[in-house]
Motif scaffolding. Structure first.
Motif, PDB file in Angstrom:
ATOM      1  N   ASN A  30      41.424  38.253  28.587  1.00  0.00           N
ATOM      2  CA  ASN A  30      42.862  38.182  28.835  1.00  0.00           C
ATOM      3  C   ASN A  30      43.239  38.920  30.123  1.00  0.00           C
ATOM      4  N   ALA A  31      44.468  38.708  30.581  1.00  0.00           N
ATOM      5  CA  ALA A  31      44.907  39.237  31.875  1.00  0.00           C
ATOM      6  C   ALA A  31      44.817  40.759  31.933  1.00  0.00           C
ATOM      7  N   HIS A  32      45.183  41.422  30.844  1.00  0.00           N
ATOM      8  CA  HIS A  32      45.166  42.886  30.816  1.00  0.00           C
ATOM      9  C   HIS A  32      43.749  43.421  30.991  1.00  0.00           C
ATOM     10  N   ASN A  33      42.806  42.800  30.303  1.00  0.00           N
ATOM     11  CA  ASN A  33      41.422  43.269  30.396  1.00  0.00           C
ATOM     12  C   ASN A  33      40.784  42.874  31.724  1.00  0.00           C
ATOM     13  N   GLN A  34      41.177  41.737  32.265  1.00  0.00           N
ATOM     14  CA  GLN A  34      40.733  41.391  33.620  1.00  0.00           C
ATOM     15  C   GLN A  34      41.125  42.498  34.598  1.00  0.00           C
ATOM     16  N   GLU A  35      42.394  42.872  34.535  1.00  0.00           N
ATOM     17  CA  GLU A  35      42.893  43.889  35.460  1.00  0.00           C
ATOM     18  C   GLU A  35      42.214  45.237  35.224  1.00  0.00           C
ATOM     19  N   ARG A  36      41.989  45.588  33.969  1.00  0.00           N
ATOM     20  CA  ARG A  36      41.342  46.875  33.672  1.00  0.00           C
ATOM     21  C   ARG A  36      39.947  46.942  34.297  1.00  0.00           C
ATOM     22  N   LEU A  37      39.171  45.880  34.153  1.00  0.00           N
ATOM     23  CA  LEU A  37      37.813  45.867  34.694  1.00  0.00           C
ATOM     24  C   LEU A  37      37.822  45.798  36.218  1.00  0.00           C
ATOM     25  N   ALA A  38      38.671  44.931  36.767  1.00  0.00           N
ATOM     26  CA  ALA A  38      38.732  44.803  38.222  1.00  0.00           C
ATOM     27  C   ALA A  38      39.221  46.095  38.866  1.00  0.00           C
ATOM     28  N   LEU A  39      40.178  46.759  38.227  1.00  0.00           N
ATOM     29  CA  LEU A  39      40.695  48.022  38.754  1.00  0.00           C
ATOM     30  C   LEU A  39      39.636  49.112  38.707  1.00  0.00           C
ATOM     31  N   ALA A  40      38.855  49.135  37.637  1.00  0.00           N
ATOM     32  CA  ALA A  40      37.779  50.132  37.540  1.00  0.00           C
ATOM     33  C   ALA A  40      36.773  49.952  38.672  1.00  0.00           C
ATOM     34  N   LEU A  41      36.428  48.695  38.967  1.00  0.00           N
ATOM     35  CA  LEU A  41      35.516  48.434  40.075  1.00  0.00           C
ATOM     36  C   LEU A  41      36.144  48.834  41.405  1.00  0.00           C
ATOM     37  N   ALA A  42      37.408  48.471  41.623  1.00  0.00           N
ATOM     38  CA  ALA A  42      38.072  48.778  42.886  1.00  0.00           C
ATOM     39  C   ALA A  42      38.233  50.281  43.093  1.00  0.00           C
ATOM     40  N   ASP A  43      38.625  50.993  42.034  1.00  0.00           N
ATOM     41  CA  ASP A  43      38.865  52.430  42.156  1.00  0.00           C
ATOM     42  C   ASP A  43      37.578  53.215  42.399  1.00  0.00           C
ATOM     43  N   ASN A  44      36.451  52.637  42.026  1.00  0.00           N
ATOM     44  CA  ASN A  44      35.161  53.312  42.218  1.00  0.00           C
ATOM     45  C   ASN A  44      34.327  52.655  43.310  1.00  0.00           C
ATOM     46  N   ALA A  45      34.974  51.807  44.098  1.00  0.00           N
ATOM     47  CA  ALA A  45      34.264  51.030  45.113  1.00  0.00           C
ATOM     48  C   ALA A  45      33.600  51.901  46.168  1.00  0.00           C
ATOM     49  N   ALA A  46      34.236  52.991  46.554  1.00  0.00           N
ATOM     50  CA  ALA A  46      33.680  53.841  47.616  1.00  0.00           C
ATOM     51  C   ALA A  46      32.323  54.405  47.215  1.00  0.00           C
ATOM     52  N   ALA A  47      32.234  54.952  46.006  1.00  0.00           N
ATOM     53  CA  ALA A  47      30.970  55.535  45.545  1.00  0.00           C
ATOM     54  C   ALA A  47      29.903  54.466  45.363  1.00  0.00           C
ATOM     55  N   PRO A  71      38.274  32.312  40.679  1.00  0.00           N
ATOM     56  CA  PRO A  71      39.062  31.178  40.170  1.00  0.00           C
ATOM     57  C   PRO A  71      39.757  31.432  38.832  1.00  0.00           C
ATOM     58  N   VAL A  72      39.228  32.351  38.012  1.00  0.00           N
ATOM     59  CA  VAL A  72      39.847  32.587  36.702  1.00  0.00           C
ATOM     60  C   VAL A  72      40.677  33.863  36.670  1.00  0.00           C
ATOM     61  N   LEU A  73      40.715  34.613  37.763  1.00  0.00           N
ATOM     62  CA  LEU A  73      41.447  35.884  37.780  1.00  0.00           C
ATOM     63  C   LEU A  73      42.942  35.664  37.984  1.00  0.00           C
ATOM     64  N   ARG A  74      43.744  36.432  37.221  1.00  0.00           N
ATOM     65  CA  ARG A  74      45.186  36.423  37.442  1.00  0.00           C
ATOM     66  C   ARG A  74      45.520  37.280  38.659  1.00  0.00           C
ATOM     67  N   ASP A  75      46.781  37.277  39.063  1.00  0.00           N
ATOM     68  CA  ASP A  75      47.173  37.880  40.341  1.00  0.00           C
ATOM     69  C   ASP A  75      46.775  39.342  40.485  1.00  0.00           C
ATOM     70  N   THR A  76      47.113  40.180  39.484  1.00  0.00           N
ATOM     71  CA  THR A  76      46.834  41.617  39.619  1.00  0.00           C
ATOM     72  C   THR A  76      45.335  41.882  39.639  1.00  0.00           C
ATOM     73  N   ALA A  77      44.598  41.175  38.813  1.00  0.00           N
ATOM     74  CA  ALA A  77      43.144  41.341  38.800  1.00  0.00           C
ATOM     75  C   ALA A  77      42.535  40.854  40.105  1.00  0.00           C
ATOM     76  N   ARG A  78      43.079  39.772  40.638  1.00  0.00           N
ATOM     77  CA  ARG A  78      42.553  39.241  41.903  1.00  0.00           C
ATOM     78  C   ARG A  78      42.783  40.239  43.043  1.00  0.00           C
ATOM     79  N   THR A  79      43.909  40.917  43.025  1.00  0.00           N
ATOM     80  CA  THR A  79      44.195  41.929  44.054  1.00  0.00           C
ATOM     81  C   THR A  79      43.175  43.061  43.999  1.00  0.00           C
ATOM     82  N   SER A  80      42.870  43.528  42.802  1.00  0.00           N
ATOM     83  CA  SER A  80      41.866  44.592  42.642  1.00  0.00           C
ATOM     84  C   SER A  80      40.482  44.094  43.034  1.00  0.00           C
ATOM     85  N   ALA A  81      40.163  42.858  42.670  1.00  0.00           N
ATOM     86  CA  ALA A  81      38.866  42.279  43.035  1.00  0.00           C
ATOM     87  C   ALA A  81      38.733  42.174  44.548  1.00  0.00           C
ATOM     88  N   ASP A  82      39.819  41.783  45.212  1.00  0.00           N
ATOM     89  CA  ASP A  82      39.791  41.691  46.672  1.00  0.00           C
ATOM     90  C   ASP A  82      39.575  43.064  47.301  1.00  0.00           C
TER      91      ASP A  82
END
Length: 261
Positions: A193-210, A232-243
């Motif tokens: 779901n969108a919430h869990n997409q964002e949670r995972l994508a945000l975790a990756l983005a927030d730890n991207a430097a390390a 292709p399956v990511l919603r807007d907020t998750a896609r922003t974090s993935a980018d």
């Protein structure tokens, strides 16, 4: 798809700490209070998990009795504090990662009937809230371990005299990378779901430097492709974090742990 990756990468994490031995100073930045917090949370989780024998359901965030236990279990700042993480933190960070891997496994491998094999595909969807929270916490713990591993790598000599230690840290990095890759692959699941997409994508983005600083240029490219495959399956907020995660991985600097091979 989620369950297969979780099982494989969980097992790799459980093996790596036993196979990787370090001679490190005793003093560590991760505080004892954090370990006490985690140990209590794990014990409380085990107690709640035992209840599943009666309820036929593992601890859930939607359950008012389970939720405080799970929130404590995934309270990253309370457990490991904040950067910087040093070589001396590696043993305790690996222990934390192993415990978190066992938590994820408890959901993936859950079966209401102990006599029957777990329906891992069903579990990966039914318990996606808990699996996603555990996975997001795991990414933070792994990022801390990679930073600590980088500090350790800085102590290694460039000649062959440190080959054994160098090989150990490379194996550790590979195992941690596999878990990161598995988490990134979770983003491809259309049932997330969108919430869990964002949670995972945000975790990756927030730890991207390390993560970026620790892995090779080739592995960065591979991880970029994994995340791009999920777009292709990511919603807007998750896609922003993935980018944001992809942008960090596109950095071409490679020194320290990244350059170790």
């Amino acid at each position: 798809m989620i369950s297969a990756h979780f099982i494989r990468h969980t097992l790799s994490v459980l093996v790596l700490a036993a196979a990787t031995a370090f001679s490190l100073p005793a003093q560590a930045a991760v505080q004892l209070s954090g370990l006490d917090h985690l140990n209590k949370a794990v014990q409380d989780f085990i107690i709640r998990l035992d209840e599943s024998k009666k309820t036929k359901m593992p601890p859930r965030l939607s359950n008012s009795q389970d939720a405080p236990v799970l929130e404590a279990l995934w309270d990253v700042p309370a457990i490991i504090g904040s950067t910087p993480y040093r070589a001396s933190d590696l043993p305790v960070l690996m222990d934390i990662i192993q415990q978190q891997a066992q938590v994820s496994k408890a959901y993936v491998m859950f079966s209401p009937d102990p006599q029957k094999q777990a329906d891992t595909e069903r579990n990966s969807t039914a318990f996606q809230d808990e699996i996603s929270r555990s996975s997001a916490a795991m990414i933070s713990f792994i990022a801390a371990a990679l930073e600590a591993a980088g500090d350790y790598a800085a102590t290694l000599k460039t000649d062959d005299s440190d080959k054994t230690r160098s090989d150990s840290i490379i194996k550790l990095r590979l195992s941690l990378q596999q878990v990161i890759n598995g988490t990134a692959l979770m983003l491809r699941n259309p049932e997330l779901n969108a919430h869990n997409q964002e949670r995972l994508a945000l975790a990756l983005a927030d730890n991207a430097a390390a993560i970026t600083k620790a892995i090779s240029l080739q592995d960065r490219t591979m991880l970029i492709n994994v995340v791009k495959g999920a777009q292709p399956v990511l919603r807007d907020t998750a896609r922003t974090s993935a980018d944001r995660f992809i942008t960090a991985l596109e950095n071409k600097d490679c020194t320290g742990l990244c350059a170790l091979h």
